[in-house]
Design a protein around this motif. Structure first.
Motif, mmCIF file in Angstrom:
data_model
loop_
_atom_site.group_PDB
_atom_site.id
_atom_site.type_symbol
_atom_site.label_atom_id
_atom_site.label_comp_id
_atom_site.label_asym_id
_atom_site.label_seq_id
_atom_site.Cartn_x
_atom_site.Cartn_y
_atom_site.Cartn_z
ATOM 1 N N SER B 157 -29.351 -31.531 -40.953
ATOM 2 C CA SER B 157 -29.189 -30.771 -42.239
ATOM 3 C C SER B 157 -28.203 -29.427 -40.902
ATOM 4 C CB SER B 157 -30.506 -30.693 -42.229
ATOM 5 O OG SER B 157 -31.626 -29.949 -41.225
ATOM 6 N N MET B 158 -28.335 -29.008 -40.131
ATOM 7 C CA MET B 158 -28.071 -27.411 -39.856
ATOM 8 C C MET B 158 -26.357 -27.966 -38.867
ATOM 9 S SD MET B 158 -31.049 -25.987 -37.813
ATOM 10 C CE MET B 158 -33.049 -26.187 -39.433
ATOM 11 N N ALA B 159 -25.709 -29.207 -39.132
ATOM 12 C CA ALA B 159 -24.984 -29.420 -38.440
ATOM 13 C C ALA B 159 -23.718 -28.512 -38.314
ATOM 14 C CB ALA B 159 -24.837 -31.057 -38.459
ATOM 15 N N ARG B 160 -23.542 -28.693 -39.839
ATOM 16 C CA ARG B 160 -22.238 -27.349 -40.525
ATOM 17 C C ARG B 160 -22.772 -25.635 -39.916
ATOM 18 N NH1 ARG B 160 -21.730 -28.419 -46.590
ATOM 19 N NH2 ARG B 160 -23.801 -28.953 -46.678
ATOM 20 N N THR B 161 -24.310 -25.416 -40.206
ATOM 21 C CA THR B 161 -24.330 -23.668 -39.680
ATOM 22 C C THR B 161 -23.889 -23.915 -37.815
ATOM 23 O OG1 THR B 161 -26.203 -24.050 -41.207
ATOM 24 C CG2 THR B 161 -25.919 -22.453 -39.344
ATOM 25 N N ALA B 162 -24.601 -24.672 -37.078
ATOM 26 C CA ALA B 162 -23.748 -24.798 -36.189
ATOM 27 C C ALA B 162 -22.343 -25.187 -35.389
ATOM 28 C CB ALA B 162 -24.874 -26.778 -35.291
ATOM 29 N N TRP B 163 -21.596 -25.934 -36.243
ATOM 30 C CA TRP B 163 -20.607 -25.586 -35.838
ATOM 31 C C TRP B 163 -19.971 -24.564 -36.101
ATOM 32 C CZ3 TRP B 163 -16.530 -30.031 -35.270
ATOM 33 C CH2 TRP B 163 -15.612 -29.456 -35.401
ATOM 34 N N HIS B 164 -20.595 -23.378 -37.539
ATOM 35 C CA HIS B 164 -19.647 -22.569 -38.149
ATOM 36 C C HIS B 164 -20.132 -21.507 -37.104
ATOM 37 C CE1 HIS B 164 -19.005 -18.876 -40.447
ATOM 38 N NE2 HIS B 164 -20.277 -18.445 -39.693
ATOM 39 N N GLU B 165 -21.040 -22.088 -36.630
ATOM 40 C CA GLU B 165 -22.181 -20.553 -35.589
ATOM 41 C C GLU B 165 -20.874 -20.270 -34.772
ATOM 42 O OE1 GLU B 165 -23.993 -18.207 -35.589
ATOM 43 O OE2 GLU B 165 -25.792 -19.047 -36.533
ATOM 44 N N ILE B 166 -20.668 -22.016 -33.737
ATOM 45 C CA ILE B 166 -19.385 -22.090 -32.480
ATOM 46 C C ILE B 166 -18.169 -21.308 -32.805
ATOM 47 C CG2 ILE B 166 -19.062 -23.987 -31.085
ATOM 48 C CD1 ILE B 166 -21.729 -24.736 -31.444
ATOM 49 N N GLU B 167 -17.304 -22.109 -34.083
ATOM 50 C CA GLU B 167 -16.337 -21.667 -34.469
ATOM 51 C C GLU B 167 -16.111 -20.327 -34.266
ATOM 52 O OE1 GLU B 167 -15.164 -23.639 -38.146
ATOM 53 O OE2 GLU B 167 -13.633 -22.412 -37.243
ATOM 54 N N VAL B 168 -17.273 -19.558 -34.691
ATOM 55 C CA VAL B 168 -16.914 -18.423 -34.747
ATOM 56 C C VAL B 168 -17.520 -17.387 -33.309
ATOM 57 C CG1 VAL B 168 -18.337 -15.469 -35.702
ATOM 58 C CG2 VAL B 168 -18.006 -16.985 -37.565
ATOM 59 N N ALA B 169 -18.091 -18.242 -32.638
ATOM 60 C CA ALA B 169 -17.819 -17.428 -30.834
ATOM 61 C C ALA B 169 -16.785 -17.670 -30.445
ATOM 62 C CB ALA B 169 -19.333 -18.293 -30.284
ATOM 63 N N MET B 170 -16.170 -19.170 -30.482
ATOM 64 C CA MET B 170 -14.708 -19.505 -30.320
ATOM 65 C C MET B 170 -13.873 -18.516 -30.790
ATOM 66 S SD MET B 170 -14.997 -23.718 -31.034
ATOM 67 C CE MET B 170 -12.984 -24.153 -30.358
ATOM 68 N N ARG B 171 -13.528 -18.218 -31.466
ATOM 69 C CA ARG B 171 -12.660 -17.648 -32.503
ATOM 70 C C ARG B 171 -12.388 -16.264 -31.736
ATOM 71 N NH1 ARG B 171 -9.780 -19.626 -36.348
ATOM 72 N NH2 ARG B 171 -9.980 -20.763 -37.639
ATOM 73 N N THR B 172 -13.840 -15.716 -31.574
ATOM 74 C CA THR B 172 -14.495 -14.348 -31.003
ATOM 75 C C THR B 172 -13.701 -13.959 -30.184
ATOM 76 O OG1 THR B 172 -16.571 -13.909 -31.769
ATOM 77 C CG2 THR B 172 -15.978 -12.722 -30.920
ATOM 78 N N LEU B 173 -14.210 -15.299 -28.852
ATOM 79 C CA LEU B 173 -13.375 -15.224 -27.603
ATOM 80 C C LEU B 173 -11.819 -15.533 -27.401
ATOM 81 C CD1 LEU B 173 -15.969 -17.207 -25.294
ATOM 82 C CD2 LEU B 173 -15.093 -14.593 -25.074
ATOM 83 N N ALA B 174 -11.804 -16.041 -28.223
ATOM 84 C CA ALA B 174 -10.459 -16.756 -28.105
ATOM 85 C C ALA B 174 -9.403 -15.038 -28.913
ATOM 86 C CB ALA B 174 -9.346 -18.105 -29.147
ATOM 87 N N ALA B 175 -9.906 -14.149 -29.379
ATOM 88 C CA ALA B 175 -9.153 -13.098 -29.974
ATOM 89 C C ALA B 175 -8.974 -12.677 -28.837
ATOM 90 C CB ALA B 175 -9.732 -12.572 -31.179
ATOM 91 N N ARG B 176 -9.661 -12.266 -28.050
ATOM 92 C CA ARG B 176 -10.374 -11.441 -26.713
ATOM 93 C C ARG B 176 -9.072 -11.732 -25.546
ATOM 94 N NH1 ARG B 176 -16.032 -9.389 -24.923
ATOM 95 N NH2 ARG B 176 -16.015 -8.418 -26.670
ATOM 96 N N ALA B 177 -8.851 -13.156 -25.244
ATOM 97 C CA ALA B 177 -8.203 -13.791 -24.557
ATOM 98 C C ALA B 177 -6.275 -13.070 -24.158
ATOM 99 C CB ALA B 177 -8.104 -15.258 -24.257
#
Lengths: 90, 177
Positions: B157-177
């Motif tokens: 039931s929390m799969a979409r939330t988890a996806w979203h959270e991880i995606e945000v972390a991926m975007r944040t780190l990718a923006a720093r690269a």
């Protein structure tokens, strides 16, 4: 503050839920009478210093732990699984 | 009987940002195996045909695409195969519909996941063969180390939330690269 879970290793205290004194492990006999039951349910020491209390590792292994810690220095001496304990509180 | 249609928890295409990749994974059957007291020998015997052994805390046993992952005291998840008959050795419950799985890979995978999981997940501290119960944000999860990254089990039931959270972390780190 980190609690050394015997199963999961040292973990942040936000993974745990505090329950209270390990007096809760010393459950009186059902026919012990009003006095012991009143003590068990309501009377607690409030030590400044070493204490044993119960924590639930909610975000980890879902086990109850008895944590030995110091309320003054915040030092944590150790933690044991309640499931593995012989007898009650110490 | 109504005919039930199995649907994936997430209908998301794999997401690649920088060197990091996130994808939903269908793990097949997931079975909780909770050992009864003193049944270690019977358990070892039941697991022998699968080539597995009951895992120690924070670890897993794997063979030929099937894994037995530690998930709690005297409890493990058998993933990727229909459970054999454990007889009186364990309490066995089907968890297949209860969990969703995400795979996060790439050389920045640990950095991404450590934004949500408060553990040292770098390869030196958390090598392949290790698996932990850990909070992902405020969600309970099972994090399994793989060669190229992590397999993350999360409540369905929390799969979409988890996806979203991880995606945000991926975007944040990718923006720093």
């Amino acid at each position: 503050m980190r609690i050394p879970c015997p199963l999961c290793g040292p973990r942040d205290r936000r993974e745990f839920t505090y329950y209270g004194s390990d007096d809760y492990l010393n459950r009186p006999a059902p026919d012990a009478g009003a006095g012991p039951w009143d003590d068990h349910l309501h009377l607690r020491a409030n030590p400044a210093g070493e204490t044993h209390d119960l924590w639930y590792h909610e975000a980890g292994c879902a086990q109850w732990l008895r944590v030995h810690r110091n309320t003054v220095s915040h030092e944590i001496y150790g933690a044991a699984l309640v499931a593995g304990l012989k007898g009650g509180a110490q | 009987m109504p005919e039930l249609i199995a649907k994936p928890a997430l209908e998301k295409a794999p997401l690649t940002l920088g060197t990091c990749r996130l994808e939903a994974v269908d793990l097949g059957p997931i079975t909780s195996v909770a050992l009864f007291p003193g049944q270690e020998k019977a358990m070892a015997k039941a697991l022998k045909p699968l080539g597995l052994s009951f895992p120690d805390p924070n670890s897993l046993s794997a063979k030929a695409g099937v894994q037995l992952v530690w998930t709690g005291r005297e409890q493990a998840f058998l993933i990727g195969v229909t459970a054999p008959d454990f007889g009186a050795a364990a309490a066995v419950t089907d968890q297949s519909g209860g969990w969703a799985a995400l795979r996060l890979s790439g050389d920045k995978a640990a950095e991404v996941l450590m934004r949500h999981v408060p553990l040292d997940l770098r390869a030196a501290a958390f090598p392949p063969g290790r698996a932990v119960r850990a909070p992902l944000g405020h969600m309970s999860s099972v994090v399994i180390r793989e060669e190229a990254g992590f397999l993350i089990l999360i409540f369905r039931s929390m799969a979409r939330t988890a996806w979203h959270e991880i995606e945000v972390a991926m975007r944040t780190l990718a923006a720093r690269a």
